[in-house]
Design an enzyme around this catalytic site. Structure first.
Site, PDB file in Angstrom:
ATOM      1  N   CYS A 150       1.001  -1.084   0.050  1.00 32.96           N
ATOM      2  CA  CYS A 150       0.166  -0.050  -0.131  1.00 32.96           C
ATOM      3  C   CYS A 150       0.898   1.079  -0.095  1.00 32.96           C
ATOM      4  O   CYS A 150       1.670   1.566   0.828  1.00 32.96           O
ATOM      5  CB  CYS A 150      -0.873   0.074   1.264  1.00 32.96           C
ATOM      6  SG  CYS A 150      -1.819   1.611   1.391  1.00 32.96           S
ATOM      7  N   CYS A 192       0.558   3.458   3.263  1.00 30.48           N
ATOM      8  CA  CYS A 192       1.037   2.965   4.340  1.00 30.48           C
ATOM      9  C   CYS A 192       2.697   3.188   4.218  1.00 30.48           C
ATOM     10  O   CYS A 192       3.283   3.456   5.149  1.00 30.48           O
ATOM     11  CB  CYS A 192       0.925   1.383   4.354  1.00 30.48           C
ATOM     12  SG  CYS A 192      -0.874   0.972   5.136  1.00 30.48           S
ATOM     13  N   HIS A 204      -4.904   1.589   8.227  1.00 26.58           N
ATOM     14  CA  HIS A 204      -4.894   1.038   6.872  1.00 26.58           C
ATOM     15  C   HIS A 204      -6.440   0.486   6.865  1.00 26.58           C
ATOM     16  O   HIS A 204      -6.651  -0.250   7.411  1.00 26.58           O
ATOM     17  CB  HIS A 204      -4.079   0.252   6.318  1.00 26.58           C
ATOM     18  CG  HIS A 204      -4.669  -0.331   4.977  1.00 26.58           C
ATOM     19  ND1 HIS A 204      -3.896   0.304   3.781  1.00 26.58           N
ATOM     20  CD2 HIS A 204      -5.520  -1.371   4.743  1.00 26.58           C
ATOM     21  CE1 HIS A 204      -4.289  -0.409   2.670  1.00 26.58           C
ATOM     22  NE2 HIS A 204      -5.454  -1.215   3.112  1.00 26.58           N
ATOM     23  N   ASN A 247     -12.764   9.885  -2.893  1.00 25.67           N
ATOM     24  CA  ASN A 247     -13.340   8.798  -3.965  1.00 25.67           C
ATOM     25  C   ASN A 247     -13.397   7.433  -3.277  1.00 25.67           C
ATOM     26  O   ASN A 247     -12.652   6.917  -2.555  1.00 25.67           O
ATOM     27  CB  ASN A 247     -11.958   8.894  -4.906  1.00 25.67           C
ATOM     28  CG  ASN A 247     -12.027   9.966  -5.697  1.00 25.67           C
ATOM     29  OD1 ASN A 247     -13.078  10.724  -5.780  1.00 25.67           O
ATOM     30  ND2 ASN A 247     -10.799  10.425  -6.039  1.00 25.67           N
ATOM     31  N   GLY A 282     -13.111   6.669  -9.582  1.00 23.39           N
ATOM     32  CA  GLY A 282     -11.602   6.519  -9.941  1.00 23.39           C
ATOM     33  C   GLY A 282     -10.784   6.565  -8.781  1.00 23.39           C
ATOM     34  O   GLY A 282      -9.632   6.856  -9.073  1.00 23.39           O
ATOM     35  N   THR A 287      -7.619   5.295  -7.046  1.00 25.19           N
ATOM     36  CA  THR A 287      -6.701   4.506  -7.398  1.00 25.19           C
ATOM     37  C   THR A 287      -5.940   4.070  -6.085  1.00 25.19           C
ATOM     38  O   THR A 287      -5.108   2.990  -6.359  1.00 25.19           O
ATOM     39  CB  THR A 287      -5.828   5.285  -8.289  1.00 25.19           C
ATOM     40  OG1 THR A 287      -5.351   6.506  -7.450  1.00 25.19           O
ATOM     41  CG2 THR A 287      -6.480   5.825  -9.478  1.00 25.19           C
ATOM     42  N   HIS A 303      -6.564   2.844   0.282  1.00 22.23           N
ATOM     43  CA  HIS A 303      -6.287   3.602   1.754  1.00 22.23           C
ATOM     44  C   HIS A 303      -7.048   4.642   1.874  1.00 22.23           C
ATOM     45  O   HIS A 303      -6.577   5.511   1.142  1.00 22.23           O
ATOM     46  CB  HIS A 303      -4.636   3.594   1.833  1.00 22.23           C
ATOM     47  CG  HIS A 303      -4.396   3.953   3.365  1.00 22.23           C
ATOM     48  ND1 HIS A 303      -3.279   3.228   4.057  1.00 22.23           N
ATOM     49  CD2 HIS A 303      -4.724   4.725   4.264  1.00 22.23           C
ATOM     50  CE1 HIS A 303      -3.164   3.897   5.192  1.00 22.23           C
ATOM     51  NE2 HIS A 303      -4.272   4.675   5.319  1.00 22.23           N
ATOM     52  N   HIS A 356      -8.452   7.862   2.061  1.00 20.79           N
ATOM     53  CA  HIS A 356      -7.966   9.360   2.207  1.00 20.79           C
ATOM     54  C   HIS A 356      -8.769  10.482   1.678  1.00 20.79           C
ATOM     55  O   HIS A 356      -9.935  10.267   1.073  1.00 20.79           O
ATOM     56  CB  HIS A 356      -6.713   9.309   1.333  1.00 20.79           C
ATOM     57  CG  HIS A 356      -6.856   8.873  -0.205  1.00 20.79           C
ATOM     58  ND1 HIS A 356      -6.999   7.739  -0.612  1.00 20.79           N
ATOM     59  CD2 HIS A 356      -7.193   9.724  -1.318  1.00 20.79           C
ATOM     60  CE1 HIS A 356      -7.150   7.750  -1.862  1.00 20.79           C
ATOM     61  NE2 HIS A 356      -7.383   8.801  -2.374  1.00 20.79           N
ATOM     62  N   HIS A 370      -9.090  14.005  -0.096  1.00 25.89           N
ATOM     63  CA  HIS A 370      -8.301  15.228  -0.904  1.00 25.89           C
ATOM     64  C   HIS A 370      -8.875  16.473  -0.292  1.00 25.89           C
ATOM     65  O   HIS A 370     -10.031  16.582  -0.148  1.00 25.89           O
ATOM     66  CB  HIS A 370      -8.611  15.090  -2.246  1.00 25.89           C
ATOM     67  CG  HIS A 370      -8.364  13.743  -2.828  1.00 25.89           C
ATOM     68  ND1 HIS A 370      -7.384  13.902  -4.109  1.00 25.89           N
ATOM     69  CD2 HIS A 370      -9.056  12.621  -3.120  1.00 25.89           C
ATOM     70  CE1 HIS A 370      -7.188  12.767  -4.360  1.00 25.89           C
ATOM     71  NE2 HIS A 370      -8.089  11.846  -3.963  1.00 25.89           N
TER      72      HIS A 370
HETATM   73  P1  AMP Z   1      -7.654   8.588  -5.613  1.00 21.69           P
HETATM   74  O1  AMP Z   1      -7.857   8.731  -6.843  1.00 21.69           O
HETATM   75  O2  AMP Z   1      -8.868   9.287  -4.707  1.00 21.69           O
HETATM   76  O3  AMP Z   1      -7.430   7.105  -5.168  1.00 21.69           O
HETATM   77  O4  AMP Z   1      -6.057   9.373  -5.301  1.00 21.69           O
HETATM   78  C1  AMP Z   1      -4.976   9.173  -4.993  1.00 21.69           C
HETATM   79  C2  AMP Z   1      -4.135  10.261  -4.885  1.00 21.69           C
HETATM   80  O5  AMP Z   1      -2.803   9.938  -4.728  1.00 21.69           O
HETATM   81  C3  AMP Z   1      -4.152  10.687  -6.453  1.00 21.69           C
HETATM   82  O6  AMP Z   1      -4.162  12.152  -6.536  1.00 21.69           O
HETATM   83  C4  AMP Z   1      -2.524  10.851  -6.671  1.00 21.69           C
HETATM   84  O7  AMP Z   1      -1.917  11.773  -7.365  1.00 21.69           O
HETATM   85  C5  AMP Z   1      -1.847  10.734  -5.207  1.00 21.69           C
HETATM   86  N1  AMP Z   1      -0.682  10.043  -5.291  1.00 21.69           N
HETATM   87  C6  AMP Z   1      -0.193   8.968  -5.702  1.00 21.69           C
HETATM   88  N2  AMP Z   1       0.915   8.415  -5.352  1.00 21.69           N
HETATM   89  C7  AMP Z   1       1.352   9.607  -4.595  1.00 21.69           C
HETATM   90  C8  AMP Z   1       2.779   9.754  -3.771  1.00 21.69           C
HETATM   91  N3  AMP Z   1       3.689   9.046  -3.926  1.00 21.69           N
HETATM   92  N4  AMP Z   1       2.722  11.005  -3.297  1.00 21.69           N
HETATM   93  C9  AMP Z   1       1.821  11.815  -3.208  1.00 21.69           C
HETATM   94  N5  AMP Z   1       0.651  11.738  -3.789  1.00 21.69           N
HETATM   95  C10 AMP Z   1       0.348  10.697  -4.461  1.00 21.69           C
HETATM   96 ZN    ZN Z   2      -2.371   1.439   3.626  1.00 21.05          ZN
END
Ligand code: AMP
Ligand code: ZN
Length: 111
Positions: A4, A7, A46, A86, A92, A94, A97, A99, A101
């Site tokens: 992850c 994590c 997590h 999300n 979308g 991705t 874990h 989070h 925004h």
């Molecule tokens: P989501 O689409 O809501 O799952 O958002 C995942 C977010 O994580 C995206 O906006 C990515 O740009 C961001 N993200 C992915 N890898 C990293 C990273 N190493 N550092 C900071 N942000 C990241």
């Molecule tokens: Zn995690």
């Protein structure tokens, strides 16, 4: 949680630009910002989805929202901000874990 990315960021195994951390959450800059201020607020625990909330996670999320509100002025969000969580494929998501925004630093369009 193995493999992850969040994590690993929380554990310090992958670098990030942290702007805040405490015993429950870490807030760092999104690597692909879509607004002048684009932060990710990530619980240290997590879990992937809101459907996995239990009493303790509900309370954690409540405290987290209050924390974001209290921190907002110091994060350049004094004129307002938008929170997005999300959930699943259609949104979308991705990183699986949970989070939040945090978007702001400018007038935000809708979508
Ligand atoms: P989501 O689409 O809501 O799952 O958002 C995942 C977010 O994580 C995206 O906006 C990515 O740009 C961001 N993200 C992915 N890898 C990293 C990273 N190493 N550092 C900071 N942000 C990241
Ligand atoms: Zn995690």
């Amino acid at each position: 949680m193995e493999n992850c990315i969040f994590c690993k960021i929380i554990a310090g195994e992958i670098p990030s630009q942290r702007v805040y951390e405490d015993s429950e959450v870490v807030i760092f800059k999104d690597i692909e910002p879509i607004a002048r201020v684009h932060l990710l607020c990530v619980p240290r625990e997590h879990f992937a989805h809101l459907s996995e909330l239990n009493a303790s996670r509900e309370a954690l999320l409540g405290r987290t929202l209050k924390k974001i509100a209290d921190l907002a002025p110091s994060l350049g969000l004094e004129d307002g901000y938008r929170l997005i969580i999300n959930q699943g494929e259609n949104a979308g998501q991705t990183v699986h874990h949970l989070h939040i925004h945090i978007l702001g630093g400018e007038t935000l369009g809708w979508q």
